[in-house]
Design a protein around this motif. Structure first.
Motif, PDB file in Angstrom:
ATOM      1  N   ALA A 289       0.811  -1.218   0.000  1.00  0.00           N
ATOM      2  CA  ALA A 289       0.000   0.000   0.000  1.00  0.00           C
ATOM      3  C   ALA A 289       0.846   1.271   0.000  1.00  0.00           C
ATOM      4  N   ASP A 290       0.282   2.299  -0.619  1.00  0.00           N
ATOM      5  CA  ASP A 290       0.841   3.650  -0.527  1.00  0.00           C
ATOM      6  C   ASP A 290       0.091   4.476   0.513  1.00  0.00           C
ATOM      7  N   LEU A 291      -1.145   4.092   0.793  1.00  0.00           N
ATOM      8  CA  LEU A 291      -2.018   4.830   1.697  1.00  0.00           C
ATOM      9  C   LEU A 291      -2.963   3.846   2.369  1.00  0.00           C
ATOM     10  N   VAL A 292      -3.261   4.098   3.649  1.00  0.00           N
ATOM     11  CA  VAL A 292      -4.261   3.315   4.375  1.00  0.00           C
ATOM     12  C   VAL A 292      -5.417   4.224   4.748  1.00  0.00           C
ATOM     13  N   ILE A 293      -6.629   3.748   4.497  1.00  0.00           N
ATOM     14  CA  ILE A 293      -7.829   4.434   4.972  1.00  0.00           C
ATOM     15  C   ILE A 293      -8.534   3.499   5.950  1.00  0.00           C
ATOM     16  N   THR A 294      -8.711   3.956   7.173  1.00  0.00           N
ATOM     17  CA  THR A 294      -9.425   3.184   8.187  1.00  0.00           C
ATOM     18  C   THR A 294     -10.667   3.959   8.599  1.00  0.00           C
ATOM     19  N   ALA A 295     -11.538   3.338   9.368  1.00  0.00           N
ATOM     20  CA  ALA A 295     -12.786   4.009   9.760  1.00  0.00           C
ATOM     21  C   ALA A 295     -13.389   3.330  10.981  1.00  0.00           C
ATOM     22  N   GLU A 296     -14.101   4.111  11.760  1.00  0.00           N
ATOM     23  CA  GLU A 296     -14.858   3.586  12.908  1.00  0.00           C
ATOM     24  C   GLU A 296     -15.969   4.582  13.232  1.00  0.00           C
ATOM     25  N   GLY A 297     -16.950   4.139  13.982  1.00  0.00           N
ATOM     26  CA  GLY A 297     -18.087   4.994  14.297  1.00  0.00           C
ATOM     27  C   GLY A 297     -17.706   6.259  15.026  1.00  0.00           C
ATOM     28  N   ALA A 298     -16.720   6.185  15.912  1.00  0.00           N
ATOM     29  CA  ALA A 298     -16.300   7.360  16.684  1.00  0.00           C
ATOM     30  C   ALA A 298     -14.793   7.349  16.851  1.00  0.00           C
ATOM     31  N   LEU A 299     -14.217   8.528  16.804  1.00  0.00           N
ATOM     32  CA  LEU A 299     -12.790   8.714  17.066  1.00  0.00           C
ATOM     33  C   LEU A 299     -12.677   9.674  18.242  1.00  0.00           C
ATOM     34  N   ASP A 300     -12.019   9.202  19.321  1.00  0.00           N
ATOM     35  CA  ASP A 300     -11.938  10.040  20.519  1.00  0.00           C
ATOM     36  C   ASP A 300     -10.754   9.597  21.370  1.00  0.00           C
ATOM     37  N   ALA A 301     -10.746  10.020  22.626  1.00  0.00           N
ATOM     38  CA  ALA A 301      -9.611   9.730  23.508  1.00  0.00           C
ATOM     39  C   ALA A 301      -9.446   8.240  23.790  1.00  0.00           C
ATOM     40  N   GLN A 302     -10.497   7.430  23.580  1.00  0.00           N
ATOM     41  CA  GLN A 302     -10.402   6.000  23.807  1.00  0.00           C
ATOM     42  C   GLN A 302      -9.822   5.249  22.610  1.00  0.00           C
ATOM     43  N   SER A 303      -9.753   5.907  21.477  1.00  0.00           N
ATOM     44  CA  SER A 303      -9.322   5.216  20.260  1.00  0.00           C
ATOM     45  C   SER A 303      -7.925   4.598  20.353  1.00  0.00           C
ATOM     46  N   PRO A 304      -6.956   5.224  21.062  1.00  0.00           N
ATOM     47  CA  PRO A 304      -5.628   4.595  21.147  1.00  0.00           C
ATOM     48  C   PRO A 304      -5.589   3.304  21.957  1.00  0.00           C
ATOM     49  N   PHE A 305      -6.679   2.980  22.659  1.00  0.00           N
ATOM     50  CA  PHE A 305      -6.668   1.825  23.566  1.00  0.00           C
ATOM     51  C   PHE A 305      -7.424   0.650  22.951  1.00  0.00           C
ATOM     52  N   GLY A 306      -6.802   0.067  21.921  1.00  0.00           N
ATOM     53  CA  GLY A 306      -7.339  -1.154  21.343  1.00  0.00           C
ATOM     54  C   GLY A 306      -8.386  -0.964  20.265  1.00  0.00           C
ATOM     55  N   LYS A 307      -8.667   0.269  19.848  1.00  0.00           N
ATOM     56  CA  LYS A 307      -9.647   0.481  18.790  1.00  0.00           C
ATOM     57  C   LYS A 307      -8.987   0.338  17.418  1.00  0.00           C
ATOM     58  N   VAL A 308      -9.796   0.004  16.426  1.00  0.00           N
ATOM     59  CA  VAL A 308      -9.278  -0.338  15.108  1.00  0.00           C
ATOM     60  C   VAL A 308      -8.401   0.736  14.476  1.00  0.00           C
ATOM     61  N   PRO A 309      -8.833   2.018  14.401  1.00  0.00           N
ATOM     62  CA  PRO A 309      -8.012   2.990  13.666  1.00  0.00           C
ATOM     63  C   PRO A 309      -6.566   3.057  14.141  1.00  0.00           C
ATOM     64  N   CYS A 310      -6.360   3.101  15.442  1.00  0.00           N
ATOM     65  CA  CYS A 310      -4.988   3.214  15.948  1.00  0.00           C
ATOM     66  C   CYS A 310      -4.223   1.905  15.856  1.00  0.00           C
TER      67      CYS A 310
END
Length: 387
Positions: A289-310
Motif C-alpha cells: 500500500a501507498d495509503l491506508v484508509i481506516t474508519a470507525e463509528g467514533a474517534l476520541d480519547a479511547q481510540s488509542p486503547f485497542g480500537k481499530v483505527p490506531c
C-alpha cells in the motif's frame, strides 16, 4: 503515478457491517481515483460478522451447519473455510452457535445457557481436515466457561457422586471432577487460536460473572452462583489438565469460553485485533500500500486503547505508510490519535442531522467522505510534484 490504497475499517455498529463500510469507502475512492488499486482488510474483532468478513477477504467458503443453540435447541449456524495458499484454515465465531442474539429475551438466564454448539462447530471443522482453527470470541450469550463446548468435544463434567452435571454455568458450583480421557484426539493435530478481549478475566471483582452476567440476564444471586461455579471450574481444570486458567488474560472472554478453549482444545489466546491482523495477512497487504484508509463509528480519547483505527495506524506508521481515519463522530481527545499513527482524520458528517438519518445514510456519507478525502490527497500529491 500508480496508487495502491488499503482500506482497513471497523464496522459502524447499528448502521453498517465492516463489509459495507469497506465497500462504501472503496466506491468513494474509485470516484476520485478510478485507476487506483484497492485492497481491503476488514477489521473484525471476533464477534458477529467475523466469519463472513474473513471468508470474503480471503476468497474462502461459508459452510452451513445445524448445531445446539445456547438454550439447548437446534439452530442454523455456520463456519468458514478461509481461502489462500497457506494452511487449510477454519474460522468460527462463537456467536454463531452461542451468541446473545440466539437467546430469546424471555429466556436470558446465563445459569442455563450452553456453549455446546461451539464444540459442535469445532468438530465439523475437524471433519473437513483443517490444519488450524481461528475462533472469534465475542457477543456471547453464555456464562458456562466453555463447559458445554468441552462436553461436545468429549469431556465429562461430574459432581461429587460421579454424575454428569446439567448444562449451563449455574451447575458448575457442584463440579467435583472433569474427565478429559474422551476428548477428540484430532484436537492434538490442529493449531487453535482464539481472538479474545485480553482484559476479560475469569475470576475476581472483574471476573466474567460479575462484569457480564447482569448484561446476559443474571440476577445478583445468580451472579454469585456463577462466580462460585467459575471458581470450582478453574480448580477442576487445574486438577484435570494442569492448566491454571484463573489468572490468565482473556480467559473470561465470551462467558469464560477462553478458559475452556485453553483447557480442552489446547487453544492459544490472543488479543483480538493482533490475531485478526495476522490471519488476514495484514502486513503483506500493508507492504503493497501507498495509503491506508481506516474508519470507525467514533474517534476520541479511547481510540488509542485497542480500537481499530490506531491498531491499524501503528502498523502502517512503523513502515512509513500514512493513515487517514474516517469517523461518524469526532469526540473529545481525538487529537491524541496523531500520537498513535493517524496522519489525518475527518468526520463523515457535513451538516447536523438526526442519529436515525445518519444511520440510514451511513453508506452514502462514507462514500462521499472517502471521495472528498481522496480528492484532497490527490491535490496535495500534485502540489508536491510541482515543488
Amino acid at each position: 503515478m500508480s496508487l495502491t490504497v488499503l482500506i482497513a475499517p471497523s464496522g459502524f455498529k447499528e448502521s453498517l457491517s465492516v463489509k459495507d463500510v469497506a465497500e462504501a469507502i472503496a466506491r468513494g475512492v474509485r470516484r476520485a481515483a478510478p485507476h487506483a488499486t484497492i485492497l481491503t482488510a476488514p477489521m473484525v474483532d471476533g464477534g458477529e460478522g467475523t466469519t463472513e468478513a474473513l471468508v470474503a477477504a480471503t476468497g474462502g467458503r461459508l459452510m452451513q451447519a445445524e448445531v445446539t443453540g445456547p438454550v439447548g435447541q437446534p439452530v442454523d449456524s455456520f463456519w468458514g473455510l478461509m481461502g489462500g495458499d497457506g494452511p487449510r484454515t477454519a474460522v468460527i465465531e462463537m456467536a454463531a452457535a452461542a451468541g446473545l442474539s440466539l437467546v430469546p429475551r424471555d429466556r436470558r438466564d446465563p445459569t442455563l445457557t450452553t456453549s455446546r454448539g461451539v464444540g459442535e462447530l469445532i468438530l465439523k471443522a475437524l471433519d473437513h481436515g483443517v490444519d488450524r482453527i481461528l475462533i472469534g470470541c465475542g457477543d456471547s450469550g453464555i456464562n458456562d466457561g466453555g463447559a458445554g463446548m468441552a462436553r461436545a468435544l468429549g469431556a465429562r463434567l461430574l459432581d461429587g457422586e460421579g454424575r454428569e452435571l446439567p448444562e449451563g454455568g449455574g451447575a458448575l458450583e457442584h463440579l467435583a471432577q472433569i474427565d478429559v480421557s474422551g476428548l477428540d484426539p484430532r484436537l492434538a493435530g490442529v493449531g487453535i487460536d482464539a481472538a479474545v478481549n485480553w482484559h476479560n478475566m475469569l475470576l475476581g471483582p472483574r471476573g466474567v460473572a460479575r462484569v457480564f452476567g447482569p448484561q446476559k440476564g443474571a440476577s445478583p444471586e445468580q451472579v454469585e452462583q456463577l462466580d462460585r461455579g467459575m471458581t470450582r471450574y478453574a480448580q477442576a481444570i487445574m486438577a484435570a489438565t494442569g492448566r491454571d486458567v484463573a489468572p490468565m488474560p482473556g480467559a473470561g472472554a465470551s462467558g469464560g469460553l477462553g478458559a475452556g478453549l485453553v483447557a480442552f482444545a489446547g487453544a492459544v489466546l490472543h488479543p483480538r485485533f493482533q490475531i485478526m491482523l495476522d490471519y488476514l495477512d495484514f502486513d503483506r497487504l500493508l507492504g503493497r500500500a501507498d495509503l491506508v484508509i481506516t474508519a470507525e463509528g467514533a474517534l476520541d480519547a479511547q481510540s488509542p486503547f485497542g480500537k481499530v483505527p490506531c491498531e491499524v495506524a501503528r502498523r502502517a506508521e512503523a513502515i512509513g505508510i500514512p493513515t487517514v481515519a474516517l469517523a461518524g463522530t469526532i469526540g473529545k481527545g481525538a487529537r491524541q490519535t496523531y500520537e498513535h499513527g493517524i496522519g489525518a482524520y475527518a468526520s463523515i458528517m457535513r451538516r447536523p442531522c438526526s442519529l436515525e438519518k445518519a444511520i440510514g445514510e451511513g453508506a452514502k456519507l462514507l462514500r462521499n467522505a472517502a471521495e472528498n478525502t481522496m480528492r484532497m490527497l490527490l491535490v496535495g500529491q500534485r502540489l508536491a510534484a510541482r515543488a
